[in-house]
Scaffold this motif. Sequence first.
Motif, mmCIF file in Angstrom:
data_model
loop_
_atom_site.group_PDB
_atom_site.id
_atom_site.type_symbol
_atom_site.label_atom_id
_atom_site.label_comp_id
_atom_site.label_asym_id
_atom_site.label_seq_id
_atom_site.Cartn_x
_atom_site.Cartn_y
_atom_site.Cartn_z
ATOM 1 N N PRO A 173 -21.139 38.270 -28.397
ATOM 2 C CA PRO A 173 -19.734 38.695 -28.728
ATOM 3 C C PRO A 173 -19.692 40.391 -29.521
ATOM 4 N N THR A 174 -18.931 41.069 -29.294
ATOM 5 C CA THR A 174 -18.713 41.983 -30.182
ATOM 6 C C THR A 174 -17.606 41.893 -31.030
ATOM 7 N N SER A 175 -16.314 41.141 -30.921
ATOM 8 C CA SER A 175 -15.159 40.943 -31.703
ATOM 9 C C SER A 175 -14.488 39.886 -31.262
ATOM 10 N N ASN A 176 -13.830 39.275 -32.418
ATOM 11 C CA ASN A 176 -12.691 38.226 -31.817
ATOM 12 C C ASN A 176 -11.519 38.499 -32.579
ATOM 13 N N TYR A 177 -10.489 37.517 -32.137
ATOM 14 C CA TYR A 177 -9.248 37.619 -32.911
ATOM 15 C C TYR A 177 -8.477 36.321 -32.622
ATOM 16 N N THR A 178 -7.661 36.000 -33.782
ATOM 17 C CA THR A 178 -6.714 35.034 -33.475
ATOM 18 C C THR A 178 -5.385 35.473 -33.840
ATOM 19 N N MET A 179 -4.123 35.108 -33.503
ATOM 20 C CA MET A 179 -2.890 35.519 -33.669
ATOM 21 C C MET A 179 -2.112 35.047 -34.891
ATOM 22 N N GLY A 180 -1.326 35.649 -35.427
ATOM 23 C CA GLY A 180 -0.497 35.352 -36.539
ATOM 24 C C GLY A 180 0.794 36.028 -36.688
ATOM 25 N N LEU A 181 1.530 36.137 -37.633
ATOM 26 C CA LEU A 181 2.691 36.724 -37.752
ATOM 27 C C LEU A 181 2.783 37.941 -38.645
ATOM 28 N N LEU A 182 2.991 39.247 -37.791
ATOM 29 C CA LEU A 182 2.854 40.446 -38.404
ATOM 30 C C LEU A 182 4.130 40.881 -39.112
ATOM 31 N N VAL A 183 4.057 41.186 -40.467
ATOM 32 C CA VAL A 183 5.404 41.725 -40.852
ATOM 33 C C VAL A 183 5.646 42.825 -41.416
ATOM 34 N N ASN A 184 6.807 43.564 -41.333
ATOM 35 C CA ASN A 184 7.258 44.597 -42.053
ATOM 36 C C ASN A 184 7.552 44.515 -43.314
ATOM 37 N N ARG A 185 6.709 44.697 -44.415
ATOM 38 C CA ARG A 185 7.015 44.235 -45.862
ATOM 39 C C ARG A 185 8.134 45.242 -46.437
ATOM 40 N N THR A 186 8.377 46.419 -45.938
ATOM 41 C CA THR A 186 9.412 47.166 -46.292
ATOM 42 C C THR A 186 10.831 46.552 -45.969
#
Length: 470
Positions: A173-186
Motif C-alpha cells: 500500500p501507499t495510501s488508504n482512506y475512509t469517508m466521513g462528513l466534510l463540513v464548512n465551518r464558516t
Amino acid sequence: MRNARLRRTRRAGAVALVSALTLSALAACGTSSSDDGGASGGSGSSDPSAPLDPGTKVTITIDCMPPAAKAAELKEWKEDVAEFNKTYPNVTIEGRSTPGQCLEPPRFTAMLKAKSQPDVFYTYFTDLPQVLDHDGAEDITAYVNDRTVPALKDIDPNVLASLKHDGKLYGLPTSNYTMGLLVNRTLFRRAGLDPDSPPRTWAEVRSAAKKIAGLGDGIAGFGEYSAGNTGGWHFTAHMYSIGGDIVDASGAKAAFDDELGRQVADNLRAMRWEDDSMGKTQLLKWGDLQKQIATDKLGMFLAAPDDIAYMVQQLGAKYENFGMGPIPGGKNTLAGGNNYMIKKGISPDKVKAAVAWLNFKNLTVGKGQFDWARSKADKLPVGVPQPNFWLGESKRKDDAARVANATMPVANFKAFMDNPVPGKAEPPKAQEIYKVLDNVMSGILTDEDADIEELLDTAESQVDQVLADQ
C-alpha cells in the motif's frame, strides 16, 4: 473523481500522455544505470525472502512519478531516489510521469492488455481482480517479510487484505482512506451550528442542511454526486453508513433493492425536493462539490479527508474553514486506497529492488512519504488524518510527527479521529456498478416525481447482469 496524487475509484475521462523520465539522467539523483535494464553484477540471492543485496545492479521502472507541475512532490521524489541510492548505489530508478490522471481507465486497461505496465505500477485497491484477470502482477508473498519490510507487522491487516487473493500478496500500500462528513465551518457557525460536533445521524444531517440552506444566497446545505460513476460511489457510501450493502455475501447478486436502499433514496429525495436543501444544480461529479464548499456555497458532503488538502492546494481555500466528522449512521464507512504492484515475470532481483524501494518510499515512518518535517518545509499539507494505515508503535510515532509538523488545525478533525467507523471495501466490479447506480442518484435528484421503486428495481437487474458477466 480525484487528482492523480491519490485514488482509488476516481479516474478522469481524458486519456493521458505517458512520458518516461529517467531519473538516472538527473545529476541530483546520483543514480547509476544498467546497460540492459535487467539485473547484473552484485551477488543477488536466490532466496526470495532475503533482502536485496546492496551490490546488485538492476534497473526498475516505476509508475506515477510526480509530474513537473507538482514541483515540491517531484523534488521529494528525486531526494528519495538519491537517499535510496546511498544504500543501493547500483539500482537505477526510472520514474514514469503521467500528466493529469495517472490511473485513467482506458490507459490502465490498455496497459494491462498489452502487458506494457512498468515494473512497479500504481493501482487502486479495487483493481486487483482486473490485474489478475490479465495475469499482470507478481505474487510477492515470499519477498515481503519483516526483514524486507520491517514495519510489516504495523500495517493494518485490512489494508493488506485488499492486496491479497487466495492468501497470496500482490502489492504494497501507499495510501488508504475512509469517508466521513466534510463540513464548512464558516457556514456552520453562520447557521448557528457547532462545527466541532458535525451531525452523527442522517436525521441530524437533514436538519442541519435545512438551517444552512436557510442562509439563502444560493447556499446548499448538503451536496451529492450523480454523474461520472461518482453518484453510484456515494450511493454505496450511504448504504454502508446505515448497515446496508450493494452486493450480497456470494458476490453474485445485488443487495440494495431493500428497505435500506429505499431509506437512502427517500432521505435524499426529501432533502432535495421537500427541504430544498441540496441546491438547484445537479448531475454533479467529483470536483464540483469541492468548488462549492471551498467558496462557501455548500455546508457539507461525504468525502475523504484528503479532499481538504486538494481544495487548499488547487482551489485556494483555507484549512481553517473545514472540519470532519464520522460518516452519519456510523455502521460502516466506505474504505479504499492505492498501492503499487510488481509486474509479472520480471527478474527476482528486480522484484527485490522494487520491494526495497517501496519499503523506503512508502512504508517507513519518518522517511519518504512519511517525512512530515520535510513536507512542512516544502509547504505541502501535513495534518490530514489520512493516509494512515499504521498500527501499534508505528502509528504512535507517525501520529506524533503529523501533529508536531501540522500545517493546519488538526483539532478540526477531532470528531473524525475520535469516532472511527469500521471500513468496508468497495463492491466487486465497482466502477461498472457505480455507473448503474448513477442512474438511481440522478433520477432522485433531477426528477421530483421519480419512481424510487422502479429506479431500484431497474438498477438491481442491471447490477445482477454486471455480476453475471465474468
